[in-house]
Design a protein around this motif. Structure first.
Motif, short mmCIF file in Angstrom:
data_model
loop_
_atom_site.label_atom_id
_atom_site.label_comp_id
_atom_site.label_asym_id
_atom_site.label_seq_id
_atom_site.Cartn_x
_atom_site.Cartn_y
_atom_site.Cartn_z
N PHE A 1 0.87 -1.40 -0.09
CA PHE A 1 -0.03 0.10 0.00
C PHE A 1 0.88 1.34 -0.04
O PHE A 1 0.71 2.10 -0.64
N GLY A 2 2.00 1.04 0.97
CA GLY A 2 2.75 2.23 0.81
C GLY A 2 3.62 2.90 -0.23
O GLY A 2 3.63 4.01 -0.72
N VAL A 3 4.18 1.94 -1.09
CA VAL A 3 4.52 1.90 -2.36
C VAL A 3 3.62 2.38 -3.30
O VAL A 3 4.07 3.29 -4.09
N SER A 4 2.63 1.74 -3.24
CA SER A 4 1.51 2.26 -4.57
C SER A 4 1.10 3.66 -4.39
O SER A 4 1.05 4.24 -5.33
N PHE A 5 0.87 4.13 -3.09
CA PHE A 5 0.38 5.55 -2.99
C PHE A 5 1.60 6.64 -3.13
O PHE A 5 1.49 7.68 -3.59
N GLY A 6 2.63 6.11 -2.51
CA GLY A 6 3.90 6.88 -2.58
C GLY A 6 4.28 6.97 -4.13
O GLY A 6 4.74 8.36 -4.31
N MET A 7 4.31 5.99 -4.96
CA MET A 7 4.69 6.31 -6.27
C MET A 7 3.58 7.25 -7.17
O MET A 7 4.10 7.94 -7.93
N TYR A 8 2.30 7.13 -6.65
CA TYR A 8 1.60 8.10 -7.46
C TYR A 8 1.85 9.43 -7.08
O TYR A 8 1.95 10.30 -8.12
N PHE A 9 1.94 9.52 -5.71
CA PHE A 9 2.31 11.12 -5.37
C PHE A 9 3.34 11.62 -5.97
O PHE A 9 3.55 12.84 -6.49
N LEU A 10 4.63 10.74 -5.97
CA LEU A 10 5.83 11.23 -6.74
C LEU A 10 5.92 11.42 -8.11
O LEU A 10 6.38 12.27 -8.70
N THR A 11 4.92 10.39 -8.88
CA THR A 11 4.94 10.63 -10.09
C THR A 11 4.19 11.84 -10.62
O THR A 11 4.50 12.48 -11.61
#
Length: 473
Positions: free
Chosen positions: A185-195
């Motif tokens: 979950f953390g990587v999924s949301f983190g990558m979204y915001f970073l992208t």
């Protein structure tokens, strides 16, 4: 330098950047396919259900397997619903808490695999042209073989020295599963915001939760590491293999021997892991790299779903009397034979398709990795030249079915359940879930191909008539 391959033009600039341009018609269809035009998976509501439902299902199946002898339990009555849920939560909070030990083990694996991917030597493979990058091709460092076997050697040293016993993996299954879910979950949301912050999003719908699920970025990279390809091989299948080894060690400590059933799972998981590593140069030619974005759909399933839901047969065998799942010698022979034949078709069909794409692109070379199976590369294969500029393979295994690799892959998944017979239905979750995923994915792929290739796709379907099983479907 300019060269031609079919209807594509390949241009290599002075700095080594490669651009492969399709026909004008191909550019138009690629432009359409690189836009969001419809929701998949039931849209925002459907993906919310998946993002909450699958973790819940994983907990439920694990609880049934470990604490209820593999039986699918349910409330006895309406009045029992609340006590039932309280019992479920008690198991999760006690035996699947994200404790410090699980964080140390799981994060340690991630850090170690990232380090190995960064420093290990590897073969550089050119990927397919990416329309969103102006048809540039990306280079991928394929060093999974070195990384995987370095990990195996490290694990053996840690186990023999007593620093980290392999049995601790299966003993801490629930705790590790929760940590894996949190990371997913953390990587999924983190990558979204970073992208979004860096402006690298592509094919967006405008709906927050749906875009987190499908992903915002296409080619995320850290230094020389392509994160999408790294995650596809280095985490899920490494864990799946070591989970089997852990189960074998557990059996040996308990009974003084390893059952043929557990040995089967060690072989099956090694075959899969080794195939991904030794044929890693084929991965950049796949749909996953070329088109699928890096979102929850891919990230969570690789961090948590695959390693903690495909391996239920090992979890069952590690905690039950071997007499419950002992087979006759002919049954074991049939089981191992089915696995090896399915593996041969899967490995060679994947190799045939990927190497055909490399032949078309002019990037084919041969790596010395084990085992290189016969019929993995087709010489002068038949194909359909499309107006788009691509070629559709109609030779080898691909003359009999549009997805021969999927059929073989599913048969292997079925054997992972058959290895414990009828003791419990839970290990069959992998094959049941997998066939649903494959059918859905084929639908997505075939719809995309129909748009991309038009009448050429119709001609292809008239030659390769069957979607999966020749003569049946």
């Amino acid at each position: 330098m300019t060269s031609k391959s079919g209807m594509r033009q390949r241009i290599v600039s002075s700095n080594g950047t490669t651009v492969v341009t399709p026909s004008d018609e191909g550019r138009k269809t690629d432009h359409l396919l690189d836009k969001h035009d419809q929701y998949e998976f039931g849209g925002p509501g459907g993906v919310v259900a998946i993002m909450t439902g699958f973790p819940t299902l994983m907990y439920y199946l694990w609880i049934c397997l470990v604490f209820y002898d593999g039986q699918l339990v349910r409330p006895d009555s309406v009045d029992d619903i609340q006590p039932f849920l309280q019992r479920m939560w008690a198991h999760i909070s006690k035996d699947a808490s994200p404790n410090a030990y699980a964080w140390k083990v799981y994060s340690g694996l991630i850090a170690y695999e990232l380090l190995l991917a960064w420093i290990m030597p590897g073969y550089m493979q050119e990927g397919l042209p990416v329309p969103s990058l102006g048809y540039k091709t990306l280079m991928y460092r394929c060093n999974a073989t070195f990384c995987v076997y370095a990990t195996m050697i490290t694990a053996a040293v840690l186990h023999i020295s007593g620093i980290f016993r392999m049995t601790e993996i299966i003993d801490n299954f629930g705790h590790l599963m929760t940590v894996a879910m949190i990371v997913g979950f953390g990587v999924s949301f983190g990558m979204y915001f970073l992208t979004i912050a860096t402006g690298n999003q592509i094919r967006m719908s405008g709906n927050f939760v749906y875009d987190v699920f499908m992903g915002a970025c296409l080619n995320p990279r850290v230094g020389p590491i392509d994160l999408k390809m790294w995650l596809e091989v280095r985490i899920p299948w490494v864990i799946v293999f070591f989970m089997s080894v852990s189960g074998a060690c557990k059996q040996y400590e308990q009974f003084g021997y390893v059952t043929p059933n557990m040995a089967f799972m060690c072989l099956a998981t090694w075959l899969y892991l080794n195939a991904c590593a030794k044929g890693e140069e084929c991965i950049p030619q796949t749909w996953d790299m070329f088109h699928e974005k890096w979102g929850f759909l891919v990230i969570f399933w690789n961090f948590a779903g695959v390693p903690f839901s495909y391996i239920y047969s090992v979890v069952y065998m590690a905690s039950h009397d071997p007499k419950k799942y002992h087979f006759s010698t002919p049954t074991y022979v049939a089981l191992f034979t089915t696995l090896l034949l399915a593996y041969f078709v899967w490995d060679t069909s994947m190799s045939q398709k990927s190497r055909f794409k490399m032949q078309t692109q002019g990037t084919l070379t041969y790596r010395k990795t084990f085992p290189q199976l016969p019929w993995g590369t087709l010489k002068n294969p038949s194909f359909i030249q499309t107006a788009h500029g691509n070629r559709l393979l109609t030779d080898g295994w691909w003359r009999y079915s549009r997805k021969p690799n999927y059929v073989a892959d599913w048969i292997m998944s079925l054997t992972w359940g058959l290895v414990i017979g009828t003791c419990t239905p839970i290990p069959y979750f992998y094959s049941v879930f997998f066939i649903v995923v494959l059918i859905h994915r084929c639908g997505r792929d075939f719809e995309r191909c129909a748009v991309k290739y038009g009448k050429d796709w119709e001609r292809y379907c008239s030659i390769v008539k069957y979607k999966f099983i020749p003569g049946i479907y």
